[in-house]
Design a protein around this motif. Sequence first.
Motif, PDB file in Angstrom:
ATOM      1  N   LEU A 149     130.521 -34.718 -20.640  1.00 32.19           N
ATOM      2  CA  LEU A 149     131.544 -35.824 -19.978  1.00 32.19           C
ATOM      3  C   LEU A 149     131.819 -37.211 -20.570  1.00 32.19           C
ATOM      4  N   LEU A 150     130.700 -37.316 -21.528  1.00 35.13           N
ATOM      5  CA  LEU A 150     130.628 -38.673 -22.095  1.00 35.13           C
ATOM      6  C   LEU A 150     131.686 -38.893 -22.957  1.00 35.13           C
ATOM      7  N   HIS A 151     132.080 -37.792 -23.828  1.00 35.34           N
ATOM      8  CA  HIS A 151     133.216 -38.128 -24.667  1.00 35.34           C
ATOM      9  C   HIS A 151     134.666 -38.003 -24.144  1.00 35.34           C
ATOM     10  N   ARG A 152     134.826 -37.155 -22.793  1.00 33.89           N
ATOM     11  CA  ARG A 152     136.052 -37.003 -22.254  1.00 33.89           C
ATOM     12  C   ARG A 152     135.751 -36.956 -20.638  1.00 33.89           C
ATOM     13  N   PRO A 153     135.259 -38.205 -20.217  1.00 33.78           N
ATOM     14  CA  PRO A 153     135.249 -38.161 -18.829  1.00 33.78           C
ATOM     15  C   PRO A 153     136.533 -38.003 -17.828  1.00 33.78           C
ATOM     16  N   PRO A 154     136.537 -37.267 -16.982  1.00 34.08           N
ATOM     17  CA  PRO A 154     137.710 -37.107 -16.213  1.00 34.08           C
ATOM     18  C   PRO A 154     138.041 -38.267 -15.520  1.00 34.08           C
ATOM     19  N   THR A 155     139.570 -38.460 -15.237  1.00 34.15           N
ATOM     20  CA  THR A 155     140.068 -39.439 -14.454  1.00 34.15           C
ATOM     21  C   THR A 155     139.684 -39.462 -13.268  1.00 34.15           C
ATOM     22  N   PRO A 156     139.063 -40.395 -12.450  1.00 31.31           N
ATOM     23  CA  PRO A 156     138.580 -40.263 -11.087  1.00 31.31           C
ATOM     24  C   PRO A 156     139.893 -40.547 -10.264  1.00 31.31           C
ATOM     25  N   THR A 157     140.021 -39.524  -9.521  1.00 31.40           N
ATOM     26  CA  THR A 157     141.415 -39.658  -8.341  1.00 31.40           C
ATOM     27  C   THR A 157     140.991 -39.174  -7.052  1.00 31.40           C
ATOM     28  N   PRO A 158     141.599 -39.665  -5.972  1.00 29.14           N
ATOM     29  CA  PRO A 158     140.971 -39.082  -4.744  1.00 29.14           C
ATOM     30  C   PRO A 158     141.017 -37.818  -4.751  1.00 29.14           C
TER      31      PRO A 158
END
Length: 394
Positions: free
Chosen positions: A381-390
């Motif tokens: 997840l370091l190179h492609r962290p998911p976009t945090p959303t509710p």
Amino acid sequence: MEIVPALLTDDGVFDAVVETEAALRTLHLRRLRLLAEVLRRGLDTDTYRRVVRADPREVKRWTTQATLFLPSLSPTGQPLPPLHPATGAVLEELSDGHLTELARAISLRLPDGSEEILVEAARSVEPKAVRQLADRIRDRAEQDRVDEVDEPAADPGDILHLRDLPGGRLEFFGELSAESGARFTALLEPLSTPRPDGPRDTARRRGEAFADLIHLASRSTDLPSEAGERPHISVTIDHDTLRRGVGHAVLDGDHHLSAAQARRIACDAKILPVVLGGASEVLDLGRAKRTVSVAQRRALHARDRGCAFPGCHRPPKWCDAHHIQHWADGGSTDLSNLVLLCRAHHSLVHHSQWQITTTGGTPTFIPPRHIDPAQRPRQNLLHRPPTPTPALAA
């Protein structure tokens, strides 16, 4: 019964390690619960510290963990859930180091849904990787908030401080923007690679490389090269972001910058187009060729953005293209069968029982049972962290 390590089999040693680490996590959780009770009763924390013979900073860290992640009681004695239930639900799986990094991440005031992402990562990577992921999410969120109109005021630009030293030497320090830093690194890396007759110390190698850059710049026509190409910068950006001019791009697989910055780089830099399939470049070579083409490597750089092994921060330029199913065993030289791995993790997967698959185009790693008995799939997840959303929190 006391374990005698010398009498254990190889598998038995790892089983004992897993059992011991689980016991340590259990003991730390018990420590937090006892500390929470000390605080609830209003007992003297200095007495607690003397009893456990701990550094004040440790007690402060444990107090923060207990406050954030443990259930509590209301003034009327009613049970209350943890302030951060996502972490509280998996306390038995997390070490003191992981809880410390999660508490730090909470202090950064990250976007909604970030805690769930970080907790999932903490269940499979070391604390340092959790810290790096939290910083990546923070940097990405800050960049997304920078509108193109406001960018000049928000970006401090390039800063350099100079100071003369005795003997004619010059001291300098400062900081570069993301785009200037990428250019500087692209020029420096080919000149600072280790040489048999060169210094082993990294700082000295970079110092010599920087001096070489100055000499090359003074001649203006003689520039360094890497893998037969002049220094270049790779920028990955989707079409809508580039068209609207609002959003972010990914610079050399790791750093986020605005669409406006990406367009400025395009004015005077060599831009490498990344084609993830299409008529313009052939990306899948099948069994016809074992080595990876330039087009495929560019596609891998854009997809994996660095070593794909969970928790590894190595950038694309330090990675090899690894065949998931070895070419000699019938594996094809197609993107679906390729993954970027740094030298250390390339060797690891060759000599261990890690399994690699691709899920939605993203490399996924399944650890051997002695590392994770449940063999939960892991991604970097370091190179492609998911976009945090509710929605992620749900």
